[in-house]
Design a protein around this motif. Structure first.
Motif, short mmCIF file in Angstrom:
data_model
loop_
_atom_site.label_atom_id
_atom_site.label_comp_id
_atom_site.label_asym_id
_atom_site.label_seq_id
_atom_site.Cartn_x
_atom_site.Cartn_y
_atom_site.Cartn_z
N ILE A 1 0.85 -1.20 0.00
CA ILE A 1 0.00 0.00 0.00
C ILE A 1 0.88 1.24 0.00
O ILE A 1 0.66 2.19 -0.76
N PHE A 2 1.94 1.21 0.84
CA PHE A 2 2.84 2.36 0.87
C PHE A 2 3.56 2.51 -0.47
O PHE A 2 3.69 3.61 -1.00
N ALA A 3 4.01 1.36 -1.02
CA ALA A 3 4.72 1.42 -2.31
C ALA A 3 3.83 2.02 -3.39
O ALA A 3 4.29 2.81 -4.22
N SER A 4 2.54 1.66 -3.36
CA SER A 4 1.64 2.20 -4.38
C SER A 4 1.52 3.71 -4.27
O SER A 4 1.43 4.42 -5.27
N GLN A 5 1.54 4.22 -3.03
CA GLN A 5 1.50 5.69 -2.85
C GLN A 5 2.78 6.32 -3.41
O GLN A 5 2.75 7.35 -4.08
N ALA A 6 3.92 5.69 -3.11
CA ALA A 6 5.20 6.24 -3.55
C ALA A 6 5.30 6.24 -5.08
O ALA A 6 5.80 7.19 -5.68
N LEU A 7 4.80 5.15 -5.68
CA LEU A 7 4.95 5.02 -7.13
C LEU A 7 4.04 5.99 -7.89
O LEU A 7 4.16 6.14 -9.10
#
Lengths: 688, 73
Positions: A138-144
């Motif tokens: 979920i965090f990675a999706s925000q960063a990407l």
């Protein structure tokens, strides 16, 4: 193992990094736009959830040559290093880029180019914990979705394998639309592949859930990705959000977080920690003292040589005294704290890395919450009994700003090792030959400091630091073996930060106080008057008998006389007032000032000198140290700030002189009122 | 959730948390229908959500409504 998104649809064979690069020219999925001419980014932002091994990876990538920088206008830090010719900025660990928390806002602003720390990022290196994939995805999706090309470092894959999880990084890479590299930052496995992948990050155009949308949608998406990418015995449970039982962690937690046993374990760990610090720091501290003593001697010899050769009157001249007493003395007084700081941070980082420190905070939260402090405040509070400076620096562990400021504010109330010489002198005056009462008085000093700290925390959290007490939400990370490398780099980084920032302020102020005590010089007849006065501030050493006249003739001495009326209600004459004034830089100076004033030497370890201090008289022939005056002084020194280095560090850690000034004013006021009360009560019950 | 015994599990049903706490807990893994295991009850308590272990104040735990897994099964 490295994986990059490609168009091989359902087949995600394992490929080497070289093969992955070869595949860059191959057609890709429609959702990913490969750069037509890959441009190697010159600056990476390293980000991820807390406890994902981000700092361990940063240390792996950048080694010891990293530096720490503050975000403009805040105390939130980022570490900047260099890896393979590329700048890497290690951002604070955060749970989300859109949370209403200072670290999250700063990271978000940094990625958007609204704040600068070093060079603006051109790409992202997102660290994800392989053992806790749904949350990290979920965090990675925000960063990407930040519009920057990225590489994902899938860390702790060794641990995931031991837990029966098999992660298909190629599949994961397809879903995320950027390279995913499987690594173990602790052992260094896969880090070379990661460095290669970092040369060609990819701007993901994958279809992610809206970062500002409902959390459930993001969770469903993450669980879907996990269901497709993770295999193994526990994969099904992981993808449906099941909380797998962990017997090993449960058993350790049962002991470490038990309301009674947990406190005992914590006390044992802390005793071991401080015993180690006190024992191991003594040797390097003595060496530092010796080094600066030699340095002073060399400089002195240099001046003497020049004087002999050219006939210039240099020895004991202003330049000589400024260098030896002001500069070298000031630096020595700062650098001597370094071994304690390095050891404290080394050991605390080790403890934090094991996962135990979070449990200790959990245990102490029950007690400290009643006084408005969080459980995380306990470790800094214990450290403050060695020295308030590293304690204040270690308050960075506390996430909430109000909690952190309250903790920093009360730290100097706790009796540090520098107070010991003062306690010894004054308790020996109060209870000469009464060992039992002397012991009780010692314990009373520590108790008084502790009570003052807790009551002040309570007062401030209900007034100027008022705000809803944040209920505890604390992640208890997985237990694991600590990384010596990370602990070493962290302590090194803290040491450099301390020297670079606090050192400059501390040395400057020490030089100013040296000057006040050394000038104007007393009329001829004394030997090296400025040296005598200065040594009472910076560094004890041999002094000549004309010390009293120099100290009384100096600006500090004159100020002491001028402020005598302020301290006379406490029973202090002008001589004690000078002692209070000169020890403003550091409390222990009070003892050497008393020795200089009443015995003409600063040898505070000589019994005859202590006897002369005890029997010292005022101008009217009455004793200087009556019981009531000694008790009043003792209370004053338990509670007063009297430590410039601590003030400088408070300013640095809170980001403003406001808190440092308030700390000084409040503590001085509390000390004055308490000392007045102590003396008045003793006089009232007939103890003169 | 504060009523669950040690080792008992529940599905998240609803929360009565302030916005800030709710967002933080969401980001830490507390999302709709996720399974919560109480590792240690009391004040504060320890719960596990997926692979994340959290120490939570009882005041927060009381505002998290769960359906015990046994009843749901």
């Amino acid at each position: 193992m490295t994986a990059a998104p490609n168009q091989s649809s359902a087949l995600f064979n394992e490929q080497s990094t070289a093969a992955h690069r070869a595949n860059d020219s191959a057609p890709r999925t429609a959702s990913v736009e490969p750069p037509t001419k890959p441009i190697r980014p010159s600056a990476y932002a390293l980000l991820g959830n807390p406890n994902t091994g981000k700092t361990t990876l940063f240390n792996r990538l950048c080694g010891a040559r990293a530096k720490t920088a503050n975000f403009p206008g805040s105390t939130v830090e980022a570490r900047i290093g260099n890896c393979d010719g590329v700048q890497v900025t290690d951002l604070p660990g955060i749970y989300g880029l859109n949370l209403d928390r200072p670290e999250s806002r700063l990271c978000s602003d940094y990625l958007a180019g609204r704040v600068r720390v070093g060079r603006a990022p051109q790409a992202l290196l997102v660290v994800a914990d392989a053992t806790n994939l749904p949350r990290n995805l979920i965090f990675a999706s925000q960063a990407l979705q930040q519009g920057l090309p990225a590489v994902i470092a899938l860390n702790m894959t060794d641990l995931a394998q031991r837990r029966g999880l098999t992660i298909d990084v190629h599949q994961l890479s397809e879903y995320l639309g950027c390279p995913v590299v499987s690594i173990c930052a602790r052992s260094g496995e896969g880090v070379e592949d990661l460095i290669k992948a970092m040369r060609e990050p990819v701007l993901s155009t994958a279809d992610f859930p809206d970062p500002k949308g409902p959390a459930n949608a993001a969770a469903r998406w993450a669980n879907g990705v996990v269901a497709q990418s993770v295999g193994g015995d526990h994969a099904v449970g992981l993808s449906r959000g099941a909380a797998a039982a962990d017997t090993f962690t449960d058993r350790l937690d049962a002991a470490f977080t038990h309301p009674f046993l947990g406190v005992l374990v914590f006390a044992a760990v802390m005793v071991a920690l401080f015993y180690t610090i006190f024992t191991l720091a003594t040797v390097p501290m003595d060496l530092i003292d010796l080094l600066f003593e030699h340095l002073s001697n060399w400089v002195h010899a240099g001046f003497a040589g020049l004087q002999n050769r050219f006939g210039w009157n240099l020895v004991d001249g202003p330049l000589h005294n400024l260098l030896i007493d002001g500069v070298i003395g000031g630096i020595a007084g700062t650098v001597v704290f370094l071994p304690q700081i390095c050891l404290l941070f080394f050991l605390i980082t080790l403890l934090e890395d094991t996962g135990y420190l979070a449990r200790a905070s959990f245990v102490m939260d029950r007690l400290l919450r009643r006084f408005g402090l969080p459980g995380q405040a306990f470790v800094p509070m214990l450290s403050a009994h060695a020295c308030a400076i590293p304690a204040i620096m270690s308050a960075r562990l506390i996430p909430d700003q109000r909690d952190r400021v309250a903790t920093i504010f009360v730290m100097p109330f706790l009796s540090c090792s520098a107070r010991l010489p003062v306690y010894v002198l004054l308790i020996s005056v109060l209870f000469a030959g009464q060992a039992l009462w002397a012991g009780v008085a010692f314990a009373g000093c520590y108790l008084l400091g502790g009570i003052a700290a807790l009551m002040t925390a309570l007062l401030f959290r209900r007034t100027i630091l008022k705000g809803p007490a944040r209920p505890m939400v604390l992640e208890l990370p997985t237990y694991k073996l600590p990384s010596l490398r990370t602990a070493l780099f962290t302590s090194l980084d803290r040491a450099v930060t301390f020297l670079r920032k606090a050192g400059t302020v501390i040395v400057g102020i020490c030089m100013l106080l040296w000057w006040l005590s050394a000038y104007p010089q007393a009329p001829a007849g004394g030997q090296s008057p400025s040296l005598i006065a200065a040594q009472s501030i910076a560094d004890p050493g041999p002094v000549a008998g004309d010390a009293t006249s120099q100290l009384t003739h100096s600006f500090a001495g004159r100020l002491g006389k001028a402020i005598e009326p302020v301290f006379s209600p406490l029973g202090y004459d002008w001589q004690l007032s000078i002692g209070v004034l000169t020890s403003f830089a550091a409390r222990e100076v009070f003892v050497s000032t008393m020795s200089v004033l009443f015995a003409g030497t600063d040898d505070t370890e000589d019994q005859a000198v202590l006897d002369r201090i005890r029997s010292a008289t005022r101008d009217d022939g009455s004793p200087v140290f009556t019981k009531s005056t000694a008790a009043s002084l003792l209370v004053f020194y338990v509670l007063a700030m009297q430590c410039l280095p601590t003030l400088a560090v408070t300013r640095r850690e809170t980001g403003s002189w406001k808190w440092a000034g308030l700390q000084l004013g409040y503590m001085t006021l509390v000390a004055y009122i308490a000392a007045l009360l102590a003396r008045s009560i003793l006089l009232w019950i007939g103890v003169a | 959730m504060s009523r669950l015994r040690d080792g008992q599990r529940g599905w998240l049903h609803a929360t009565d948390l302030c916005c800030e706490d709710c967002e933080l807990l969401n980001a830490m893994g507390l999302t709709d229908q996720c399974e919560i295991r109480v590792c240690q009850g009391g004040e504060p308590c320890i719960v596990q959500i997926n692979a994340t272990r959290l120490g939570l104040s009882a005041s927060l735990a009381r505002k998290i409504l769960v359906r015990p897994v046994e009843l749901n099964a």
